[in-house]
Design a protein around this motif. Sequence first.
Motif, PDB file in Angstrom:
ATOM      1  N   VAL A   4      -5.604   7.506  -0.786  1.00 12.25           N
ATOM      2  CA  VAL A   4      -4.376   8.197  -0.413  1.00 12.25           C
ATOM      3  C   VAL A   4      -3.718   7.393   0.694  1.00 12.25           C
ATOM      4  O   VAL A   4      -4.349   7.089   1.702  1.00 12.25           O
ATOM      5  CB  VAL A   4      -4.656   9.630   0.089  1.00 12.25           C
ATOM      6  N   ARG A   5      -2.466   7.027   0.494  1.00  9.00           N
ATOM      7  CA  ARG A   5      -1.710   6.300   1.508  1.00  9.00           C
ATOM      8  C   ARG A   5      -0.829   7.298   2.246  1.00  9.00           C
ATOM      9  O   ARG A   5      -0.056   8.020   1.642  1.00  9.00           O
ATOM     10  CB  ARG A   5      -0.847   5.218   0.878  1.00  9.00           C
ATOM     11  N   VAL A   6      -0.983   7.324   3.560  1.00  6.42           N
ATOM     12  CA  VAL A   6      -0.212   8.233   4.401  1.00  6.42           C
ATOM     13  C   VAL A   6       0.811   7.404   5.161  1.00  6.42           C
ATOM     14  O   VAL A   6       0.466   6.427   5.817  1.00  6.42           O
ATOM     15  CB  VAL A   6      -1.127   8.981   5.400  1.00  6.42           C
ATOM     16  N   ARG A   7       2.064   7.789   5.043  1.00  7.44           N
ATOM     17  CA  ARG A   7       3.159   7.176   5.796  1.00  7.44           C
ATOM     18  C   ARG A   7       3.913   8.300   6.498  1.00  7.44           C
ATOM     19  O   ARG A   7       3.737   9.475   6.170  1.00  7.44           O
ATOM     20  CB  ARG A   7       4.097   6.417   4.872  1.00  7.44           C
ATOM     21  N   SER A   8       4.777   7.936   7.412  1.00  8.46           N
ATOM     22  CA  SER A   8       5.521   8.966   8.145  1.00  8.46           C
ATOM     23  C   SER A   8       6.442   9.751   7.214  1.00  8.46           C
ATOM     24  O   SER A   8       6.682  10.933   7.428  1.00  8.46           O
ATOM     25  CB  SER A   8       6.321   8.337   9.279  1.00  8.46           C
ATOM     26  N   SER A   9       6.933   9.119   6.159  1.00  8.94           N
ATOM     27  CA  SER A   9       7.882   9.792   5.265  1.00  8.94           C
ATOM     28  C   SER A   9       7.221  10.525   4.106  1.00  8.94           C
ATOM     29  O   SER A   9       7.764  11.504   3.605  1.00  8.94           O
ATOM     30  CB  SER A   9       8.884   8.785   4.720  1.00  8.94           C
ATOM     31  N   LYS A  10       6.050  10.053   3.635  1.00 11.48           N
ATOM     32  CA  LYS A  10       5.408  10.695   2.491  1.00 11.48           C
ATOM     33  C   LYS A  10       3.951  10.281   2.376  1.00 11.48           C
ATOM     34  O   LYS A  10       3.499   9.334   3.019  1.00 11.48           O
ATOM     35  CB  LYS A  10       6.139  10.355   1.193  1.00 11.48           C
ATOM     36  N   VAL A  43       1.099   9.413  -0.745  1.00 14.32           N
ATOM     37  CA  VAL A  43       0.963   9.148  -2.174  1.00 14.32           C
ATOM     38  C   VAL A  43      -0.465   8.735  -2.492  1.00 14.32           C
ATOM     39  O   VAL A  43      -1.169   8.169  -1.653  1.00 14.32           O
ATOM     40  CB  VAL A  43       1.930   8.040  -2.662  1.00 14.32           C
ATOM     41  N   TYR A  44      -0.891   9.038  -3.716  1.00 11.35           N
ATOM     42  CA  TYR A  44      -2.163   8.533  -4.203  1.00 11.35           C
ATOM     43  C   TYR A  44      -1.949   7.084  -4.628  1.00 11.35           C
ATOM     44  O   TYR A  44      -0.895   6.732  -5.156  1.00 11.35           O
ATOM     45  CB  TYR A  44      -2.648   9.346  -5.403  1.00 11.35           C
ATOM     46  N   VAL A  45      -2.958   6.250  -4.405  1.00 11.21           N
ATOM     47  CA  VAL A  45      -2.867   4.843  -4.790  1.00 11.21           C
ATOM     48  C   VAL A  45      -4.126   4.421  -5.529  1.00 11.21           C
ATOM     49  O   VAL A  45      -5.197   5.004  -5.348  1.00 11.21           O
ATOM     50  CB  VAL A  45      -2.648   3.904  -3.573  1.00 11.21           C
ATOM     51  N   VAL A  46      -3.971   3.415  -6.365  1.00 10.07           N
ATOM     52  CA  VAL A  46      -5.104   2.779  -7.017  1.00 10.07           C
ATOM     53  C   VAL A  46      -4.965   1.279  -6.760  1.00 10.07           C
ATOM     54  O   VAL A  46      -3.871   0.728  -6.799  1.00 10.07           O
ATOM     55  CB  VAL A  46      -5.173   3.105  -8.530  1.00 10.07           C
ATOM     56  N   GLU A  54      -1.017   0.161  -6.837  1.00  9.60           N
ATOM     57  CA  GLU A  54       0.041   0.960  -7.453  1.00  9.60           C
ATOM     58  C   GLU A  54      -0.005   2.385  -6.921  1.00  9.60           C
ATOM     59  O   GLU A  54      -1.073   2.944  -6.718  1.00  9.60           O
ATOM     60  CB  GLU A  54      -0.147   1.020  -8.970  1.00  9.60           C
ATOM     61  N   SER A  55       1.165   2.972  -6.724  1.00  6.90           N
ATOM     62  CA  SER A  55       1.268   4.387  -6.358  1.00  6.90           C
ATOM     63  C   SER A  55       1.157   5.218  -7.629  1.00  6.90           C
ATOM     64  O   SER A  55       1.712   4.869  -8.660  1.00  6.90           O
ATOM     65  CB  SER A  55       2.600   4.675  -5.685  1.00  6.90           C
ATOM     66  N   LEU A  56       0.442   6.344  -7.549  1.00  6.23           N
ATOM     67  CA  LEU A  56       0.230   7.166  -8.725  1.00  6.23           C
ATOM     68  C   LEU A  56       0.993   8.482  -8.705  1.00  6.23           C
ATOM     69  O   LEU A  56       1.540   8.906  -9.703  1.00  6.23           O
ATOM     70  CB  LEU A  56      -1.262   7.487  -8.877  1.00  6.23           C
ATOM     71  N   TYR A  57       1.007   9.163  -7.570  1.00  7.14           N
ATOM     72  CA  TYR A  57       1.534  10.520  -7.533  1.00  7.14           C
ATOM     73  C   TYR A  57       1.847  10.896  -6.103  1.00  7.14           C
ATOM     74  O   TYR A  57       1.134  10.523  -5.192  1.00  7.14           O
ATOM     75  CB  TYR A  57       0.472  11.469  -8.092  1.00  7.14           C
ATOM     76  N   GLN A  58       2.885  11.658  -5.934  1.00  2.80           N
ATOM     77  CA  GLN A  58       3.236  12.133  -4.605  1.00  2.80           C
ATOM     78  C   GLN A  58       2.902  13.614  -4.518  1.00  2.80           C
ATOM     79  O   GLN A  58       3.523  14.436  -5.198  1.00  2.80           O
ATOM     80  CB  GLN A  58       4.731  11.934  -4.320  1.00  2.80           C
ATOM     81  N   PRO A  59       1.884  13.985  -3.684  1.00  2.26           N
ATOM     82  CA  PRO A  59       1.555  15.409  -3.547  1.00  2.26           C
ATOM     83  C   PRO A  59       2.743  16.192  -2.984  1.00  2.26           C
ATOM     84  O   PRO A  59       3.516  15.667  -2.186  1.00  2.26           O
ATOM     85  CB  PRO A  59       0.407  15.414  -2.554  1.00  2.26           C
TER      86      PRO A  59
END
Length: 73
Positions: free
Chosen positions: A45-51, A53-56, A67-72
């Motif tokens: 899971v990549r955490v940024r100030s704006s959002k 996202v799940y990553v692989v 690659e980004s997979l999904y935005q919770p």
Amino acid sequence: MPALQSAEIVKIPQQFSDVFVRRLKLGAGEKDRIHWDPEMPGFGVRVRSSKTVYVVQYRFQKATQRESLYQPA
């Protein structure tokens, strides 16, 4: 495909769950952090100030790809 961006990578000894992912926050002064799943190599899971996202991350033709997979929600 864009090159990998620098991010602080953190390995955690806790299982990913919906509650765990929703509680992830950046530390003071951080812009980007990746929390890797301890049970599934290359998934995180990549955490940024704006959002968040799940990553692989995987290797293809000697290059590491992410690659980004999904935005919770």
